[in-house]
Write a protein that holds these residues in place. Structure first.
Motif, mmCIF file in Angstrom:
data_model
loop_
_atom_site.group_PDB
_atom_site.id
_atom_site.type_symbol
_atom_site.label_atom_id
_atom_site.label_comp_id
_atom_site.label_asym_id
_atom_site.label_seq_id
_atom_site.Cartn_x
_atom_site.Cartn_y
_atom_site.Cartn_z
ATOM 1 N N GLY A 60 2.933 -7.527 -7.672
ATOM 2 C CA GLY A 60 4.334 -7.778 -7.354
ATOM 3 C C GLY A 60 4.866 -6.795 -6.326
ATOM 4 O O GLY A 60 5.609 -7.174 -5.409
ATOM 5 N N LEU A 61 4.487 -5.541 -6.456
ATOM 6 C CA LEU A 61 4.929 -4.522 -5.512
ATOM 7 C C LEU A 61 4.307 -4.759 -4.139
ATOM 8 O O LEU A 61 4.995 -4.668 -3.118
ATOM 9 C CB LEU A 61 4.595 -3.126 -6.036
ATOM 10 N N GLU A 62 3.024 -5.071 -4.099
ATOM 11 C CA GLU A 62 2.363 -5.355 -2.818
ATOM 12 C C GLU A 62 3.049 -6.510 -2.091
ATOM 13 O O GLU A 62 3.308 -6.431 -0.878
ATOM 14 C CB GLU A 62 0.887 -5.687 -3.046
ATOM 15 N N ARG A 63 3.320 -7.569 -2.817
ATOM 16 C CA ARG A 63 3.971 -8.749 -2.231
ATOM 17 C C ARG A 63 5.354 -8.380 -1.682
ATOM 18 O O ARG A 63 5.715 -8.754 -0.563
ATOM 19 C CB ARG A 63 4.081 -9.849 -3.285
ATOM 20 N N ALA A 64 6.122 -7.637 -2.462
ATOM 21 C CA ALA A 64 7.477 -7.255 -2.045
ATOM 22 C C ALA A 64 7.455 -6.329 -0.828
ATOM 23 O O ALA A 64 8.292 -6.461 0.075
ATOM 24 C CB ALA A 64 8.212 -6.591 -3.211
ATOM 25 N N ILE A 65 6.507 -5.405 -0.786
ATOM 26 C CA ILE A 65 6.396 -4.494 0.363
ATOM 27 C C ILE A 65 6.055 -5.282 1.618
ATOM 28 O O ILE A 65 6.646 -5.061 2.689
ATOM 29 C CB ILE A 65 5.357 -3.386 0.094
ATOM 30 N N GLU A 66 5.122 -6.201 1.521
ATOM 31 C CA GLU A 66 4.750 -6.982 2.706
ATOM 32 C C GLU A 66 5.923 -7.827 3.193
ATOM 33 O O GLU A 66 6.175 -7.925 4.395
ATOM 34 C CB GLU A 66 3.536 -7.860 2.425
ATOM 35 N N GLU A 67 6.666 -8.422 2.255
ATOM 36 C CA GLU A 67 7.837 -9.210 2.646
ATOM 37 C C GLU A 67 8.899 -8.331 3.301
ATOM 38 O O GLU A 67 9.505 -8.715 4.298
ATOM 39 C CB GLU A 67 8.432 -9.916 1.431
#
Length: 191
Positions: A60-67
């Motif tokens: 979830g954190l990886e996805r949010a950082i990339e977004e």
């Protein structure tokens, strides 16, 4: 609630892949995490969450950082008890060493000794390494910057298909202390 540390890999290095810590704290809060704090500028955050799924929290954190920032950042999320156990299991005399002389590389999955079989320990003395629970302990008496062993251990062929991120002993201790605090007791400023 469980206390966690998020370990971000490869951000804020020489002005590249910039993730300001204030924005990271905001992002973690927006994701529903509590008691959010960061440590240094190198991608260390602590937070509380009722989940017991470290991998889902990391994804979830990886996805949010990339977004938010427009580039991928591999993340590891580890709970307080794991961080404390890994620090406690250090095979080197941590109390006798400077923080720059001891490092832990955290892995996203278990790794076995066969992965590092091509590294001749005697060729790198007095530098040494040992494997632990999804972790590698590295003792570099002259520091990481001059370490030939660190270079050998970080070859892409050795770490293929494994998320790995390293922290010096000072940061390891700080994250253990920060995650050991009960969530309700956390009101201090960032370190």
């Amino acid at each position: 609630m469980t206390m966690y540390a998020a370990l971000l890999r490869g951000i804020n290095v020489s002005g590249h892949r910039r993730v300001p810590m204030a924005e990271l704290r905001t992002l973690l809060t927006e994701l529903g995490h509590g008691d959010v704090r960061t440590h240094l500028q190198s991608g260390n955050a602590v937070f509380s969450n009722p989940s017991d799924d470290e991998d889902a929290l990391a994804t979830g954190l990886e996805r949010a950082i990339e977004e938010r920032f427009g580039f991928p950042v591999p993340c590891l999320v580890r709970n307080a008890s794991y961080l404390a156990a890994v620090a406690e299991a250090c095979p080197f005399p941590a109390a006798e060493l400077e923080g720059r002389q001891l490092h832990i590389t955290y892995f996203g999955q278990p790794v076995d000794a066969a992965r590092f079989a091509g590294i001749d320990p005697a060729a790198h003395l007095p530098e040494e390494f040992r494997l632990g629970d999804r972790a590698l302990y590295l003792h570099t008496p002259d520091g990481l910057g001059r370490s030939r062993l660190a270079d050998a251990l970080s070859r892409p062929s050795l770490l293929k298909d494994v998320v790995a991120t390293s922290r010096n002993w000072n940061t390891v201790r700080a994250l253990v202390e920060m995650t050991a605090q009960a969530p309700a007791a956390q009101h201090g400023a960032d370190a």
